[in-house]
Design a protein around this motif. Structure first.
Motif, PDB file in Angstrom:
ATOM      1  N   ALA A 160     -50.114  17.364  28.691  1.00  0.00           N
ATOM      2  CA  ALA A 160     -49.562  16.868  29.942  1.00  0.00           C
ATOM      3  C   ALA A 160     -49.263  18.043  30.856  1.00  0.00           C
ATOM      4  CB  ALA A 160     -48.300  16.046  29.705  1.00  0.00           C
ATOM      5  N   ALA A 161     -49.300  17.788  32.159  1.00  0.00           N
ATOM      6  CA  ALA A 161     -49.010  18.821  33.157  1.00  0.00           C
ATOM      7  C   ALA A 161     -48.177  18.203  34.276  1.00  0.00           C
ATOM      8  CB  ALA A 161     -50.305  19.395  33.730  1.00  0.00           C
ATOM      9  N   TYR A 162     -47.174  18.974  34.730  1.00  0.00           N
ATOM     10  CA  TYR A 162     -46.284  18.486  35.777  1.00  0.00           C
ATOM     11  C   TYR A 162     -46.037  19.576  36.813  1.00  0.00           C
ATOM     12  CZ  TYR A 162     -45.296  15.308  31.909  1.00  0.00           C
ATOM     13  OH  TYR A 162     -45.423  14.430  30.861  1.00  0.00           O
ATOM     14  N   ALA A 163     -45.860  19.154  38.055  1.00  0.00           N
ATOM     15  CA  ALA A 163     -45.469  20.057  39.134  1.00  0.00           C
ATOM     16  C   ALA A 163     -44.738  19.227  40.171  1.00  0.00           C
ATOM     17  CB  ALA A 163     -46.690  20.748  39.745  1.00  0.00           C
ATOM     18  N   ALA A 164     -44.044  19.913  41.082  1.00  0.00           N
ATOM     19  CA  ALA A 164     -43.273  19.220  42.100  1.00  0.00           C
ATOM     20  C   ALA A 164     -43.432  19.922  43.435  1.00  0.00           C
ATOM     21  CB  ALA A 164     -41.796  19.155  41.703  1.00  0.00           C
ATOM     22  N   HIS A 165     -43.136  19.182  44.506  1.00  0.00           N
ATOM     23  CA  HIS A 165     -43.223  19.746  45.855  1.00  0.00           C
ATOM     24  C   HIS A 165     -42.119  19.159  46.718  1.00  0.00           C
ATOM     25  CE1 HIS A 165     -44.867  21.473  49.460  1.00  0.00           C
ATOM     26  NE2 HIS A 165     -45.930  21.913  48.823  1.00  0.00           N
ATOM     27  N   VAL A 166     -41.437  20.027  47.466  1.00  0.00           N
ATOM     28  CA  VAL A 166     -40.407  19.545  48.379  1.00  0.00           C
ATOM     29  C   VAL A 166     -41.043  19.004  49.661  1.00  0.00           C
ATOM     30  CG1 VAL A 166     -38.574  21.020  47.490  1.00  0.00           C
ATOM     31  CG2 VAL A 166     -40.067  21.884  49.301  1.00  0.00           C
ATOM     32  N   GLY A 172     -32.563  15.521  47.386  1.00  0.00           N
ATOM     33  CA  GLY A 172     -32.307  15.154  46.007  1.00  0.00           C
ATOM     34  C   GLY A 172     -33.001  13.916  45.501  1.00  0.00           C
ATOM     35  N   ARG A 173     -33.901  13.331  46.274  1.00  0.00           N
ATOM     36  CA  ARG A 173     -34.589  12.115  45.843  1.00  0.00           C
ATOM     37  C   ARG A 173     -36.018  12.440  45.399  1.00  0.00           C
ATOM     38  NH1 ARG A 173     -32.612   7.798  50.539  1.00  0.00           N
ATOM     39  NH2 ARG A 173     -30.373   8.106  50.193  1.00  0.00           N
ATOM     40  N   PHE A 174     -36.366  11.979  44.210  1.00  0.00           N
ATOM     41  CA  PHE A 174     -37.689  12.215  43.623  1.00  0.00           C
ATOM     42  C   PHE A 174     -38.582  11.000  43.875  1.00  0.00           C
ATOM     43  CE2 PHE A 174     -34.741  14.721  41.079  1.00  0.00           C
ATOM     44  CZ  PHE A 174     -35.388  15.940  40.950  1.00  0.00           C
ATOM     45  N   ARG A 175     -39.874  11.277  44.067  1.00  0.00           N
ATOM     46  CA  ARG A 175     -40.836  10.178  44.212  1.00  0.00           C
ATOM     47  C   ARG A 175     -42.172  10.576  43.620  1.00  0.00           C
ATOM     48  NH1 ARG A 175     -44.838   8.236  47.731  1.00  0.00           N
ATOM     49  NH2 ARG A 175     -44.573   9.826  49.342  1.00  0.00           N
ATOM     50  N   ARG A 177     -46.088   8.410  42.130  1.00  0.00           N
ATOM     51  CA  ARG A 177     -46.792   7.129  42.119  1.00  0.00           C
ATOM     52  C   ARG A 177     -47.970   7.214  41.169  1.00  0.00           C
ATOM     53  NH1 ARG A 177     -51.229   6.174  45.864  1.00  0.00           N
ATOM     54  NH2 ARG A 177     -50.293   4.217  46.553  1.00  0.00           N
ATOM     55  N   ARG A 178     -48.431   6.074  40.718  1.00  0.00           N
ATOM     56  CA  ARG A 178     -49.630   6.005  39.894  1.00  0.00           C
ATOM     57  C   ARG A 178     -50.849   6.272  40.766  1.00  0.00           C
ATOM     58  NH1 ARG A 178     -46.833   1.336  39.433  1.00  0.00           N
ATOM     59  NH2 ARG A 178     -45.608   0.964  37.537  1.00  0.00           N
ATOM     60  N   GLY A 179     -51.857   6.905  40.177  1.00  0.00           N
ATOM     61  CA  GLY A 179     -53.109   7.080  40.891  1.00  0.00           C
ATOM     62  C   GLY A 179     -53.038   8.130  41.981  1.00  0.00           C
ATOM     63  N   PRO A 180     -53.847   7.974  43.036  1.00  0.00           N
ATOM     64  CA  PRO A 180     -53.897   8.996  44.085  1.00  0.00           C
ATOM     65  C   PRO A 180     -52.545   9.181  44.777  1.00  0.00           C
ATOM     66  CG  PRO A 180     -55.776   7.508  44.253  1.00  0.00           C
ATOM     67  CD  PRO A 180     -54.838   6.900  43.260  1.00  0.00           C
ATOM     68  N   LEU A 181     -52.082  10.409  44.842  1.00  0.00           N
ATOM     69  CA  LEU A 181     -50.835  10.734  45.524  1.00  0.00           C
ATOM     70  C   LEU A 181     -51.074  11.599  46.750  1.00  0.00           C
ATOM     71  CD1 LEU A 181     -47.729  10.783  45.685  1.00  0.00           C
ATOM     72  CD2 LEU A 181     -47.772  12.776  44.165  1.00  0.00           C
ATOM     73  N   MET A 182     -52.091  12.480  46.695  1.00  0.00           N
ATOM     74  CA  MET A 182     -52.388  13.344  47.836  1.00  0.00           C
ATOM     75  C   MET A 182     -53.897  13.390  48.043  1.00  0.00           C
ATOM     76  SD  MET A 182     -49.583  16.392  47.368  1.00  0.00           S
ATOM     77  CE  MET A 182     -49.738  16.932  49.068  1.00  0.00           C
ATOM     78  N   VAL A 343     -56.205  17.761  32.916  1.00  0.00           N
ATOM     79  CA  VAL A 343     -55.059  17.447  32.052  1.00  0.00           C
ATOM     80  C   VAL A 343     -54.368  16.211  32.613  1.00  0.00           C
ATOM     81  CG1 VAL A 343     -52.870  18.286  31.104  1.00  0.00           C
ATOM     82  CG2 VAL A 343     -54.708  19.916  31.620  1.00  0.00           C
ATOM     83  N   PRO A 344     -54.049  15.209  31.784  1.00  0.00           N
ATOM     84  CA  PRO A 344     -53.259  14.086  32.294  1.00  0.00           C
ATOM     85  C   PRO A 344     -51.868  14.567  32.679  1.00  0.00           C
ATOM     86  CG  PRO A 344     -53.480  13.949  29.908  1.00  0.00           C
ATOM     87  CD  PRO A 344     -54.393  15.056  30.358  1.00  0.00           C
ATOM     88  N   GLY A 345     -51.387  14.108  33.807  1.00  0.00           N
ATOM     89  CA  GLY A 345     -50.081  14.575  34.246  1.00  0.00           C
ATOM     90  C   GLY A 345     -49.677  13.880  35.522  1.00  0.00           C
ATOM     91  N   ALA A 346     -48.664  14.454  36.184  1.00  0.00           N
ATOM     92  CA  ALA A 346     -48.152  13.838  37.407  1.00  0.00           C
ATOM     93  C   ALA A 346     -47.559  14.892  38.317  1.00  0.00           C
ATOM     94  CB  ALA A 346     -47.111  12.776  37.081  1.00  0.00           C
ATOM     95  N   PHE A 347     -47.704  14.652  39.591  1.00  0.00           N
ATOM     96  CA  PHE A 347     -47.127  15.474  40.644  1.00  0.00           C
ATOM     97  C   PHE A 347     -45.957  14.700  41.232  1.00  0.00           C
ATOM     98  CE2 PHE A 347     -47.435  17.656  44.885  1.00  0.00           C
ATOM     99  CZ  PHE A 347     -47.374  18.964  44.409  1.00  0.00           C
ATOM    100  N   VAL A 348     -44.869  15.397  41.525  1.00  0.00           N
ATOM    101  CA  VAL A 348     -43.631  14.762  41.955  1.00  0.00           C
ATOM    102  C   VAL A 348     -43.230  15.315  43.317  1.00  0.00           C
ATOM    103  CG1 VAL A 348     -41.243  14.243  41.348  1.00  0.00           C
ATOM    104  CG2 VAL A 348     -42.920  14.659  39.537  1.00  0.00           C
ATOM    105  N   LEU A 349     -42.770  14.464  44.197  1.00  0.00           N
ATOM    106  CA  LEU A 349     -42.248  14.874  45.495  1.00  0.00           C
ATOM    107  C   LEU A 349     -40.731  14.832  45.442  1.00  0.00           C
ATOM    108  CD1 LEU A 349     -44.677  12.766  47.703  1.00  0.00           C
ATOM    109  CD2 LEU A 349     -44.941  15.150  46.998  1.00  0.00           C
TER     110      LEU A 349
END
Length: 392
Positions: A160-166, A172-175, A177-182, A343-349
């Motif tokens: 798994a792989a994870y990253a985040a972007h402000v 302080g709120r995270f968001r 989504r499934r599938g295409p995010l950007m 790698v399966p994973g997710a990007f977080v805003l």
């Protein structure tokens, strides 16, 4: 299980100070020696396996858990933009570049996550790979790091792989989504070749400027008439070139545009439609169209299960009111998409606007400000996601 949120509070002042130091000394592109040195100094003394990049100033750190297990990857981008800062914060940059996309905050938070997980090593069954990546802003640093072996730095492929972007919004709120995010992004260049002449005698020339002017409108109309709003695409013409002299009709005029899509099918169709429209406008003016796409980053697609996992863990950790699974995709682009192709994973805003930002400027504005009070929570979020994923 370690309470990473509480542990991050103790690191908060140090992480804020580090973020502000990086903000004062931003670096652009793939060569970031000052930023790389700050990262290496911040990781000094921890039991890590550290390598630095050859083609870029990257840092890869591997943390081995106390027990064998899978690998989880965490990433932060660390480059700035060639943009003079106008934010008026007391730690503003004065070197002509600016962390106008919050990468300094991402980097400080990932350093925090390294410290948190290093302290909790005894409870980790598996390894965590930390990628500190230059060149996200158009230089495809992710592809270069992958080519240098970042995805296999621990000796095994990450599960798994994870990253985040402000982004702007109440801090302080995270968001996610499934599938295409950007969006995937490509640069578009179209040249219209005609036959130049004197501006006083346009009837003796084949005017490519008139063809390009018509093409701008035709392309924008094409997007609204050939593509569904349910699978969004964006084509924005941003550059026009013609003659260097005001009384000369040039042989060639051209335009440049940015093209963004949320599905690979739309990308292929866009290329066909642009060529068709350009050829049609060119024929109407007696010109010849030359179309060139240069692909930058692919669509960033979250794994469905990993997006749901991220949302669940963040809701448990910070409260249901601070984690959202859904919302619209962004038409901005991100080269973490390269990692998520492998790698399966997710990007977080993570929304991070200061309370007094009214209205909040968007990323890449010379006046944008981010509230670094969120840095501890972002460090805790990344550490928690890695630890919980290893625990599955």
């Amino acid at each position: 299980m370690t309470d990473y949120v509480r542990a991050a509070r103790a690191l908060q002042p140090e992480l804020v100070a580090l973020r502000r130091r990086m903000h004062r000394e931003p670096e652009v592109g793939l060569a970031l020696p000052v930023t790389q040195r700050l990262i290496l100094d911040a990781l000094e003394g921890l039991d890590l396996e550290i390598t630095t990049g050859e083609a870029l100033s990257s840092v890869v750190a591997v943390l081995r858990g106390s027990e064998p297990g899978p690998t989880v990857l965490l990433r932060a981008d660390m480059d700035a933009l060639p943009l003079p800062e106008e934010s008026e914060v007391h730690f503003a940059s004065t070197n002509g570049a600016m962390h106008a996309c919050g990468h300094d905050l991402h980097t400080a938070a990932l350093i925090g996550a390294v410290h948190l997980l290093a302290e909790a090593r005894g409870g980790l069954a598996g390894d965590v790979v930390f990628l500190f990546q230059p060149g996200e802003e158009g230089d495809d640093g992710a592809a270069l790091m992958i080519a240098e072996g970042a995805l296999t730095a621990s000796g095994s492929h990450p599960v798994a792989a994870y990253a985040a972007h402000v982004i702007p919004g109440p801090a302080g709120r995270f968001r996610t989504r499934r599938g295409p995010l950007m969006a995937g992004v490509a640069d578009l260049h179209i040249s219209m070749h005609g036959a130049g002449g004197h501006g006083s005698r346009p009837y003796d020339a084949i005017d490519p400027v008139a063809a390009v002017a018509e093409l701008v409108t035709a392309l924008h109309v094409m997007v609204t008439r050939r593509f569904s709003m349910l699978d969004p695409v964006v084509l924005t013409v941003t550059q026009l070139t013609g003659s260097s002299a005001i009384n000369v009709i040039p042989d060639t005029a051209s335009l440049g545009a940015t093209v963004r899509v949320l599905s690979p099918g739309s990308d292929e169709r866009m290329r066909r439609e642009v060529q068709r429209v350009a050829d049609g406008v060119a024929a109407a003016h007696g010109c010849r169209a030359e179309v060139a796409f240069s692909a930058d980053y692919p669509v960033l697609v979250n794994d469905d299960a990993e997006a749901e996992f991220v949302h669940t863990i963040l809701a448990e950790t910070f409260g249901a009111d601070r984690s959202d699974l859904g919302g619209e995709a962004l038409m901005a682009s991100e080269d973490f998409s390269r990692v998520l192709q492998a790698v399966p994973g997710a990007f977080v805003l993570l929304s991070a606007s200061p309370a007094d930002a009214d209205p909040a400027e968007w990323n890449h504005s010379p006046r944008v400000r981010f509230d670094d009070a969120v840095v501890g929570d972002l460090a805790a979020a990344l550490a928690t996601l890695a630890a919980r994923r290893l625990d599955r």
